[in-house]
Design a protein around this motif. Structure first.
Motif: not given
Length: 465
Positions: A185-188, A341-345, A365-374
Motif C-alpha cells: 500500500p505504501l509503495v503504490l 517506500p520513499l526510496l523506491l519512489f 499510466d496505471t498499468r505501467r506504474f503497477v507493472s514497474l513497481t511489481a
C-alpha cells in the motif's frame, strides 16, 4: 541569460496540444512532471514540516548503522567533524541544485539541462544503481533482524527465531515476502507527500533507537562494562593511515538524498521553502548520527561491528535486559521498512525515465506504474535473498554512486554554468567539492581493494599451513 531547456521527459516534437496535455498531466501525481514551475512558484499543498519529515527520512537510512564503526576507525572528534562537514557540503550541493533548477522537474532534467540527454541518462543510471543497492541493504538488514544473518547460527539468530524458535514462517524468505506484502500500500502511492505520516513515524523510530542506545550505554557505564571511547584514531590498529579514508564514503552514503529534492520540492506550497526544510533536516540528522555513533562506540568499543545492529544480539556484553536489545533492533528495522517506500519512489522514477523516455507521465499510466513497481519489488526481494551480506554493497556504492550523486554531479552543474549565473566563489566551492570527492573516493576504493587482497593472501597462508 540563456533560454531554459524544456524538461527532458517532456521535449515536444510539435507545440500546441502536446504542451497543454503535458501541463494537464503535470497537475496529477508524479512530481517528476508536477514541479515544472520555476523556483518560488510552486502550486503544491505540502507543508514545510512535511518536507522536513520526508527529507529527514531520505537522509536517515541504513547508513546510520555504520556511523559507530566509522567512529571506531576515526575516533570521536574526527568523526563528528566529518559528519558536520558532510552536512555542510550536502546543503551546498542542494543549494546549487535549487538555484540551477529553473523549471527542471527532476534531478535528471537538471543534468539534461547542463549536459544534454547523455547527462540525464547518466544521472538516471547512478541514482538507480544507488537506490538498488540501498533498498537491497534495507531488506537484508530487516531479514537479519527478524530471521538472523544469512550465514545462520544461534549467535546471529533473529528476533523471531529467538522468541519462537526455527520454523518455516520465521525463515528469511517468508519474513521478507511478508514485509513486501505489508509495503505494497505504501509503495503504490503516487505522491511523495502521501508518505509524510510514515516519514514522521520513521524519524520518531530513529530517535527511539538513539534513545535506547543512550539508555543501554548509560546502563553499561553504571555497571562498569563500558569505557569512554577514543577521541582520536588508533593508528596502531590500522593496516595503513589510508584506511581512515574508508570512513568517508560511509558518511557520504549517510547524507545522500539529492535524488528526492525535486519530488519533495514540487509538492511544497512555496518551493522557496525547500532550502529551510533541507537545513532543518540536515541539522536534525547530523545530531542523530553523532549521537548514535557516540553511544554505539561507547557501548561496544573496538568490538563495534560494521553493522551496529549485529552487536545488539542476545549477548551484547552490556548486561542489559534482552528486551532492550530487541527493542533497539526492532525499532530500527521498522524505521527501514517505513523509509523503503520513499526510496523506491525515486528508484521507480529514474528507471521509468531510463526505460521509457518521452512516454506520458507515469502517474497517468496505471498499468505501467503497477507493472514497474511489481518488477522492482521482485528484483529487490531476489537480491536480498541471494546476497548474504550488506558490506560489499556499502563499501563500494558509497565511493561510486553516492559520492557522484551528492557531490560530483552538483559541482559539475555549477562548473558547466549553462545559465551564466555562477559567481567565482560558487565555482571555487564546486571545484573543491569535485576534487575532494574524487580524491577521497579513489583512496577509499584503493584501500578497500588492498585490504581485500591482503585478507585473501593471509587467509591463503593460514589455509596452507
Amino acid at each position: 541569460m540563456a533560454p531554459k531547456n524544456p524538461p527532458l521527459s517532456a521535449v515536444p516534437t510539435s507545440a500546441g496540444s502536446r504542451d497543454s496535455a503535458a501541463a494537464e498531466d503535470a497537475a496529477l501525481l508524479l512530481p517528476e512532471h508536477a514541479g515544472s514551475a520555476p523556483c518560488g512558484g510552486g502550486a503544491g499543498s505540502a507543508s514545510v514540516l512535511g518536507a522536513v519529515f520526508n527529507v529527514s527520512t531520505s537522509v536517515v537510512g541504513a547508513g546510520i548503522m555504520s556511523i559507530p564503526a566509522a567512529m571506531r576507525v576515526l575516533g570521536v572528534a574526527p568523526a563528528v567533524a566529518l559528519i558536520a562537514a558532510a552536512a555542510v557540503l550536502a546543503n551546498a550541493a542542494v543549494d546549487f541544485m535549487l538555484r540551477y533548477t529553473r523549471g527542471a522537474p527532476s534531478y535528471a532534467a537538471l543534468m539534461g539541462d547542463a549536459f544534454g540527454r547523455a547527462g540525464a541518462a547518466l544521472l538516471n543510471v547512478f541514482v538507480a544503481g544507488n537506490a538498488f543497492g540501498t533498498l537491497t541493504v534495507y531488506l537484508i538488514v530487516v531479514g537479519d533482524v527478524m530471521s538472523g544473518a544469512a550465514g545462520g547460527g544461534d549467535a546471529n539468530a533473529g528476533v523471531l527465531q529467538e522468541w519462537f524458535g526455527h520454523h518455516w514462517w520465521t525463515s528469511r524468505e517468508v519474513v521478507l515476502a511478508a514485509v513486501a506484502v505489508v509495503l505494497l500500500p505504501l509503495v503504490l502511492q503516487k505522491r511523495v507527500d502521501s508518505l509524510r505520516f510514515t516519514s514522521a513515524i520513521s524519524i520518531l523510530l530513529a530517535v527511539v533507537f538513539m534513545l535506547i542506545s543512550l539508555g543501554i550505554a548509560v546502563y553499561a557505564l553504571i555497571k562498569g562494562t563500558a569505557t569512554m571511547p577514543r577521541m582520536l584514531p588508533d593508528f596502531s590498529s590500522l593496516s595503513s593511515p589510508f584506511e581512515l579514508f574508508t570512513a568517508v564514503p560511509v558518511i557520504v552514503v549517510a547524507f545522500t538524498f539529492h535524488f528526492n529534492v525535486h519530488p519533495i520540492r514540487a509538492e511544497l506550497n512555496k518551493t522557496s521553502d525547500m532550502k529551510a526544510a533541507v537545513r532543518i533536516s540536515l541539522v536534525l540528522c547530523a545530531a542523530i548520527y553523532a549521537a548514535v555513533g557516540f553511544f554505539g562506540f561507547l557501548l561496544f568499543g573496538d568490538a563495534t561491528m560494521a553493522d551496529v545492529l549485529a552487536n545488539f544480539d542476545r549477548s551484547s556484553g552490556a548486561g542489559v535486559p534482552q528486551a532492550l536489545n530487541d527493542a533497539a533492533r526492532l525499532s530500527y528495522a521498522l524505521h527501514l521498512v517505513l523509509v523503503f517506500p520513499l526510496l523506491l519512489f525515486s528508484l521507480r522514477v529514474n528507471v521509468d525515465e531510463l526505460l521509457f523516455p518521452g512516454r506520458r507521465p507515469l502517474a497517468t499510466d496505471t498499468r505501467r506504474f503497477v507493472s514497474l513497481t511489481a518488477v522492482l519489488m521482485a528484483v529487490l526481494y531476489a537480491l536480498a535473498i541471494a546476497i548474504p551480506s550488506i558490506w560489499t554493497l556499502f563499501e563500494y556504492s558509497g565511493s561510486t554512486f553516492a559520492v557522484t550523486i551528492s557531490l560530483i554531479f552538483p559541482g559539475a552543474i555549477v562548473l558547466r554554468d549553462v545559465h551564466g549565473i555562477a559567481k567565482r566563489k560558487d565555482k571555487a566551492l564546486a571545484a573543491t567539492m569535485v576534487i575532494l570527492a574524487v580524491v577521497t573516493s579513489s583512496i577509499a576504493i584503493a584501500s578497500n581493494i588492498m585490504t581485500s587482497i591482503s585478507d585473501k593472501v593471509s587467509g591463503g597462508h593460514v589455509a596452507s599451513r
